[in-house]
Write an enzyme that holds these catalytic residues in place. Sequence first.
Site, PDB file in Angstrom:
ATOM      1  N   LYS A   1      -6.089   2.641   8.984  1.00  0.00           N
ATOM      2  CA  LYS A   1      -5.205   3.668   8.407  1.00  0.00           C
ATOM      3  C   LYS A   1      -5.821   5.066   8.564  1.00  0.00           C
ATOM      4  CE  LYS A   1      -3.191   0.538   4.960  1.00  0.00           C
ATOM      5  NZ  LYS A   1      -3.113   0.166   3.557  1.00  0.00           N
TER       6      LYS A   1
ATOM      7  N   SER B   1       0.794  -1.228   0.000  1.00  0.00           N
ATOM      8  CA  SER B   1       0.000   0.000   0.000  1.00  0.00           C
ATOM      9  C   SER B   1       0.829   1.281   0.000  1.00  0.00           C
ATOM     10  CB  SER B   1      -0.956   0.003   1.191  1.00  0.00           C
ATOM     11  OG  SER B   1      -0.246  -0.143   2.390  1.00  0.00           O
TER      12      SER B   1
END
EC number: 3.4.21.53
Length: 774
Positions: free
Chosen positions: A720, A677
């Site tokens: 996140k 990511s």
Amino acid sequence: MANQNELTVPLLPLRGLLVYPTMVLHLDVGREKSVQALEKAMVDDHLIFLTTQKDISIDEPAAEDLYQMGTLTKVKQMLKLPNGTIRVLVEGLKRAEIIHFHEGEENFSASLKTYEDRESKDVEDEALMRTMLEYFEQYIKMSKKISAETYASVADIEEPGRMADIVASHLPLKLKEKQEILETLDLKERLNKIIEIIHNEKEVLNLEKKIGQRVKRSMERTQKEYYLREQLKAIQKELGEKEGKTGEIKELADKIELSGMPENVKETAMKELDRYEKVPSTSAESAVIRNYIEWLVAIPWTKSTDDDLDINKAGRILNDDHYGLEKVKERVLEYLAVQQLTNSLKGPILCLAGPPGVGKTSLARSIAKSLNRNFVRVSLGGVRDESEIRGHRRTYVGAMPGRIIQGMKKATTINPVFLLDEIDKMSSDFRGDPSAAMLEVLDPEQNHNFSDHYIEEPYDLSKVMFIATANNLGTVPGPLLDRMEIITIAGYTELEKLNIGKDHLLPRQIREHGLSKSQLQIRDDAFQMIIRYHTREAGVRSLERQLAAICRKTAKIIVSGSKKRVVVNENNLEEFLGKKKYRYGQAELQDQVGVATGLAYTTVGGDTLQIEVSLSPGKGKLVLTGKLGDVMKESAQAAFSYVRSKTKELGIDEDFHEKLDVHIHVPEGATPKDGPSAGITIATALVSALTGRPIHREVGMTGEITLRGRVLPIGGLKEKTLSAHRAGLKKIILPKDNEKDIDDIPESVRKELQFVTVSHVDEVLKHALNEGDK
């Protein structure tokens, strides 16, 4: 019996021991006053008076705790042992009686009247002595505990008193009986007493012999164990007691009947009970069989608790115990609703996944409370052996059931809430794979007849509500995950932490530290500072530790009398917790060139990563540092290749890879980092460094990159996003395919963040780079 003048000598109390005149024996002396008495005797004329305590448990006896009649003795030898006690050799001289007891500070002493046996003997004395010797000889032959040499030495004695005392010292008498003989001053009476005692002892020995003969006639000579059992029966019969094992067998049979176990299991239990009855008690097999029967009886087979199916009440309990966690609560209430309609739903198998400290274990306990079920917890951390789950076979020494059956025994009902804690911490080795054994436990289609190696009979786990907890689902095998319903608990927002701290953690810490609510108050501004500057976590464990530290300091202030009430606010928080440990938010103070903020997922929640790119003259070498994993290195290579392919569109020198070395670094180099990511973050930092355009400091991004610049979806968006919110970021760039996950983010966080969904790196650069500095 002739009396002598009074005599004053040191006194030594004896515990559980008595000395007759003419006896010579060793004593170990340890009590302080007794040692002093011995030393005084050694200084004077070596004479000391020995008398026995009535109660051996008394350490500091008084006059009333001692027998008045004792023995005047002479100390022959004294030796100090290494352990501090003194070993002394004494010789009994004559009987003596206490006239006055003197309790000095250092030792006891007594004024005595002494008695000596007459030396002359008449015809009656001679007859009594012969009778006693004859009885004593017969007793020695029957008991076989006294040597023939002892009889020979006694037979040579001519004084009746001395002979009586020595014979009495060899008989198995109680202390009280020995004292009676010592206090019997008349010689004839003393001889008669001893003759009577020996006669009684002979009768007891004869009875023992008869019991042995009776048993011997009723058994086969070769069966030693059978002989011992029959001898025990005969002894019990003689004593009028019922047979030993019979009562035990009946008790176990009653337990089997009342246990409610299925017929096939009951049949097995009764067979084992029959075996147990036939096997000798001394055999090792006897203990194994009994242990097995007791386990069968102890496990719940039919007993259950009635579910409390009041959805509103359950909802109130869950809300009172836990703030937030709406998905989990909703799932439990759904289960209750279906249970109420069908009354036959199999127990669901939930897996609460999330970082430490978010309340997974306590939530399971609350679920049990809301359902009115018993709660049992089994920790699976470090379990490596399949036998830990399924149990050991009974052929092994010390075999026992596995943790599942042990947990059911603790639960005492067939429908508890069963918590399998830390299911991701199981490992496997040469002894088997415990996660494979868990498949049967957690499969609703199989667990109605779970098989434990020790129990060996199918056991129904279908009514159990299993709840597993895990920090990292990545380490849980796929087949095991497939059998569970995963509910992710990502972590708490700042607002949720504030409410949890005020409503749950602080009241508990105040109570545990012996304070009252009126003695400690923590203002909201101080709470916020604790959360921002003294903790960095997804859960609330560290927050609770900080609150405990405040409570300890408050307790000290109140106990010392400085104040009666403590109020903690943002101005005085430093006095309680010290300097700020963390910088709230990791957003840069100003826009930076070559520094992009990425969002990462870890096993303890989300985190932000500052990805830095530095350029230096060179030959196009790409350097990656920061303890990056293989996937992250490949993302960096893909981002580098993409930027090289788009140099013209991005306004970058086409030959930069021949003139410059590129160094990509992710700070906190000691921490391992991996995952796809960070792709768009690395690409953005590269473009920023090569074009000189700064990156907006309040922008965080996450997404995987391809060589063509496409942005692919990622996981862990909620975690996140929470970390980005904690870090003070305002705009989140995420893949278009992750747009559906935005709904999982708490509304309070969504309101304060701007979400930008992208499908290509060009869109990322448009939102991330500061256009004004082109």
